[in-house]
Scaffold this motif. Structure first.
Motif, mmCIF file in Angstrom:
data_model
loop_
_atom_site.group_PDB
_atom_site.id
_atom_site.type_symbol
_atom_site.label_atom_id
_atom_site.label_comp_id
_atom_site.label_asym_id
_atom_site.label_seq_id
_atom_site.Cartn_x
_atom_site.Cartn_y
_atom_site.Cartn_z
ATOM 1 N N SER A 1 0.982 -1.139 0.020
ATOM 2 C CA SER A 1 -0.110 0.049 0.058
ATOM 3 C C SER A 1 0.753 1.200 0.058
ATOM 4 O O SER A 1 2.177 1.023 0.412
ATOM 5 C CB SER A 1 -0.927 -0.086 1.241
ATOM 6 O OG SER A 1 -0.030 0.189 2.524
ATOM 7 N N VAL A 2 0.327 2.152 -0.570
ATOM 8 C CA VAL A 2 1.052 3.470 -0.545
ATOM 9 C C VAL A 2 1.258 3.656 0.915
ATOM 10 O O VAL A 2 2.484 4.529 1.447
ATOM 11 C CB VAL A 2 -0.067 4.853 -0.963
ATOM 12 C CG1 VAL A 2 0.830 6.057 -0.858
ATOM 13 C CG2 VAL A 2 -0.066 4.457 -2.445
ATOM 14 N N GLU A 3 0.275 3.815 2.107
ATOM 15 C CA GLU A 3 0.725 3.960 3.544
ATOM 16 C C GLU A 3 1.905 2.968 3.843
ATOM 17 O O GLU A 3 2.779 3.517 4.793
ATOM 18 C CB GLU A 3 -0.570 3.663 4.163
ATOM 19 C CG GLU A 3 -0.441 3.823 5.591
ATOM 20 C CD GLU A 3 -1.665 3.652 6.354
ATOM 21 O OE1 GLU A 3 -1.870 2.735 6.987
ATOM 22 O OE2 GLU A 3 -2.633 4.568 6.231
ATOM 23 N N GLY A 4 1.923 1.799 3.451
ATOM 24 C CA GLY A 4 3.181 0.894 3.715
ATOM 25 C C GLY A 4 4.296 1.149 3.161
ATOM 26 O O GLY A 4 5.405 0.494 3.334
ATOM 27 N N GLY A 5 4.383 2.121 2.164
ATOM 28 C CA GLY A 5 5.670 2.381 1.676
ATOM 29 C C GLY A 5 5.964 2.437 0.037
ATOM 30 O O GLY A 5 6.815 2.660 -0.352
ATOM 31 N N GLY A 6 4.789 1.701 -0.396
ATOM 32 C CA GLY A 6 4.786 1.611 -1.913
ATOM 33 C C GLY A 6 3.968 0.207 -2.360
ATOM 34 O O GLY A 6 3.467 -0.481 -1.450
ATOM 35 N N VAL A 7 3.591 0.187 -3.594
ATOM 36 C CA VAL A 7 2.711 -0.876 -4.227
ATOM 37 C C VAL A 7 3.872 -1.757 -4.981
ATOM 38 O O VAL A 7 4.472 -1.278 -5.659
ATOM 39 C CB VAL A 7 1.592 -0.154 -5.023
ATOM 40 C CG1 VAL A 7 0.920 -1.364 -5.810
ATOM 41 C CG2 VAL A 7 0.678 0.453 -4.316
ATOM 42 N N LEU A 8 3.748 -2.946 -4.911
ATOM 43 C CA LEU A 8 4.575 -3.879 -5.709
ATOM 44 C C LEU A 8 3.550 -4.494 -6.627
ATOM 45 O O LEU A 8 2.591 -5.216 -6.377
ATOM 46 C CB LEU A 8 5.126 -4.943 -4.895
ATOM 47 C CG LEU A 8 6.016 -5.918 -5.544
ATOM 48 C CD1 LEU A 8 7.177 -5.586 -6.154
ATOM 49 C CD2 LEU A 8 6.395 -7.079 -4.366
ATOM 50 N N ARG A 9 3.903 -4.428 -8.026
ATOM 51 C CA ARG A 9 3.209 -5.105 -9.008
ATOM 52 C C ARG A 9 4.122 -6.235 -9.528
ATOM 53 O O ARG A 9 5.285 -6.110 -9.550
ATOM 54 C CB ARG A 9 3.177 -4.371 -10.100
ATOM 55 C CG ARG A 9 1.938 -3.047 -9.660
ATOM 56 C CD ARG A 9 1.612 -2.327 -11.007
ATOM 57 N NE ARG A 9 1.173 -1.087 -10.682
ATOM 58 C CZ ARG A 9 -0.271 -1.211 -10.664
ATOM 59 N NH1 ARG A 9 -0.935 -2.177 -10.827
ATOM 60 N NH2 ARG A 9 -0.993 0.092 -10.250
ATOM 61 N N GLU A 10 3.549 -7.473 -9.356
ATOM 62 C CA GLU A 10 4.225 -8.754 -10.144
ATOM 63 C C GLU A 10 3.714 -9.470 -10.902
ATOM 64 O O GLU A 10 2.544 -9.658 -10.887
ATOM 65 C CB GLU A 10 4.449 -9.631 -8.439
ATOM 66 C CG GLU A 10 5.242 -10.837 -9.000
ATOM 67 C CD GLU A 10 5.353 -11.468 -7.307
ATOM 68 O OE1 GLU A 10 5.966 -12.782 -7.597
ATOM 69 O OE2 GLU A 10 4.636 -11.279 -6.418
ATOM 70 N N ALA A 11 4.431 -9.833 -12.049
ATOM 71 C CA ALA A 11 3.824 -10.488 -13.207
ATOM 72 C C ALA A 11 4.722 -11.868 -13.484
ATOM 73 O O ALA A 11 6.164 -11.520 -13.334
ATOM 74 C CB ALA A 11 3.544 -9.682 -14.133
ATOM 75 N N GLU A 12 4.289 -12.793 -13.789
ATOM 76 C CA GLU A 12 5.248 -13.880 -14.163
ATOM 77 C C GLU A 12 5.243 -14.226 -15.817
ATOM 78 O O GLU A 12 4.123 -14.066 -16.379
ATOM 79 C CB GLU A 12 4.864 -15.297 -13.692
ATOM 80 C CG GLU A 12 4.895 -15.314 -12.225
ATOM 81 C CD GLU A 12 4.421 -16.543 -11.555
ATOM 82 O OE1 GLU A 12 4.402 -17.635 -12.181
ATOM 83 O OE2 GLU A 12 4.019 -16.671 -10.418
ATOM 84 N N THR A 13 6.415 -14.188 -16.230
ATOM 85 C CA THR A 13 6.440 -14.471 -17.655
ATOM 86 C C THR A 13 7.134 -15.891 -17.814
ATOM 87 O O THR A 13 8.430 -16.017 -17.510
ATOM 88 C CB THR A 13 7.498 -13.449 -18.217
ATOM 89 O OG1 THR A 13 7.104 -12.328 -17.820
ATOM 90 C CG2 THR A 13 7.646 -13.491 -19.727
ATOM 91 N N LEU A 14 6.300 -16.772 -18.494
ATOM 92 C CA LEU A 14 7.111 -18.117 -18.974
ATOM 93 C C LEU A 14 7.883 -17.896 -20.176
ATOM 94 O O LEU A 14 7.522 -17.304 -21.139
ATOM 95 C CB LEU A 14 5.888 -19.233 -19.096
ATOM 96 C CG LEU A 14 4.876 -19.418 -18.078
ATOM 97 C CD1 LEU A 14 3.920 -20.213 -18.558
ATOM 98 C CD2 LEU A 14 5.706 -19.825 -16.704
ATOM 99 N N VAL A 15 9.179 -18.514 -19.926
ATOM 100 C CA VAL A 15 10.133 -18.625 -21.036
ATOM 101 C C VAL A 15 10.282 -19.721 -21.414
ATOM 102 O O VAL A 15 10.884 -20.703 -20.429
ATOM 103 C CB VAL A 15 11.381 -17.698 -20.565
ATOM 104 C CG1 VAL A 15 12.408 -17.859 -21.588
ATOM 105 C CG2 VAL A 15 11.147 -16.426 -20.303
ATOM 106 N N THR A 16 10.444 -20.402 -22.620
ATOM 107 C CA THR A 16 10.671 -21.756 -23.113
ATOM 108 C C THR A 16 12.111 -21.499 -23.370
ATOM 109 O O THR A 16 12.647 -21.050 -24.033
ATOM 110 C CB THR A 16 9.665 -22.156 -24.196
ATOM 111 O OG1 THR A 16 9.791 -20.983 -25.315
ATOM 112 C CG2 THR A 16 8.387 -21.915 -23.912
ATOM 113 N N PRO A 17 12.624 -22.803 -23.206
ATOM 114 C CA PRO A 17 14.110 -22.924 -23.293
ATOM 115 C C PRO A 17 14.213 -23.391 -24.740
ATOM 116 O O PRO A 17 13.478 -23.801 -25.467
ATOM 117 C CB PRO A 17 14.691 -24.224 -22.442
ATOM 118 C CG PRO A 17 13.432 -24.817 -22.179
ATOM 119 C CD PRO A 17 12.185 -23.877 -22.252
ATOM 120 N N ARG A 18 15.482 -23.053 -25.392
ATOM 121 C CA ARG A 18 15.593 -23.038 -26.638
ATOM 122 C C ARG A 18 16.369 -24.201 -26.894
ATOM 123 O O ARG A 18 17.190 -24.734 -26.332
ATOM 124 C CB ARG A 18 16.461 -21.971 -27.295
ATOM 125 C CG ARG A 18 15.567 -20.716 -27.040
ATOM 126 C CD ARG A 18 16.587 -19.414 -27.782
ATOM 127 N NE ARG A 18 15.369 -18.520 -28.020
ATOM 128 C CZ ARG A 18 15.882 -17.163 -28.398
ATOM 129 N NH1 ARG A 18 17.185 -16.872 -28.724
ATOM 130 N NH2 ARG A 18 15.035 -16.097 -28.158
#
Length: 123
Positions: free
Chosen positions: A106-123
């Motif tokens: 939260s803003v009150e807690g010091g900030g907002v963290l946005r998290e996203a996962e990206t799947l990467v396939t091995p070559r």
């Protein structure tokens, strides 16, 4: 001695007119009261600034200067992504803003963290 009927109605009419004109202002006053009350929980060294800001917000509301620009939040968030130098990092940042990424903190807690996962396939 009985007063004429119109004499009794004049004060009531004046009160109604005053209430109608003060309705937008009463919202600003009640919000100011809430913000002033919230200033009581602020540390003493910041309390005076909090009260000044509440007064400035009330004055701006009376002048019609407090409007909400819903697109401003997204524009500001996207501008924060410009710090990333590589196009991939920048596009990942923009995707976190646009998508339904996991949001915590939260803003009150010091900030907002946005998290996203990206799947990467091995070559």
């Amino acid at each position: 001695m009985a007063l004429p009927r119109f004499t009794a109605l004049v004060p009531a009419a004046l009160l109604l007119c005053a209430a109608a004109q003060a309705a937008p202002d009463s919202n600003a006053r009640s919000r100011y009261s809430e913000e002033r009350a919230a200033c009581a929980s602020v540390p003493a060294e910041s309390r005076a600034a909090c009260v000044r800001e509440a007064g400035a917000a009330q004055q701006a509301a009376r002048a019609g200067q407090l409007t909400s620009d819903s697109g401003a939040y997204e524009r500001n968030a996207m501008a924060r992504c410009e710090v990333f130098k590589t196009p991939g990092d920048r596009s990942d940042c923009e995707a976190r803003i646009r998508s339904g990424s996991t949001v915590s903190g939260s803003v009150e807690g010091g900030g907002v963290l946005r998290e996203a996962e990206t799947l990467v396939t091995p070559r």
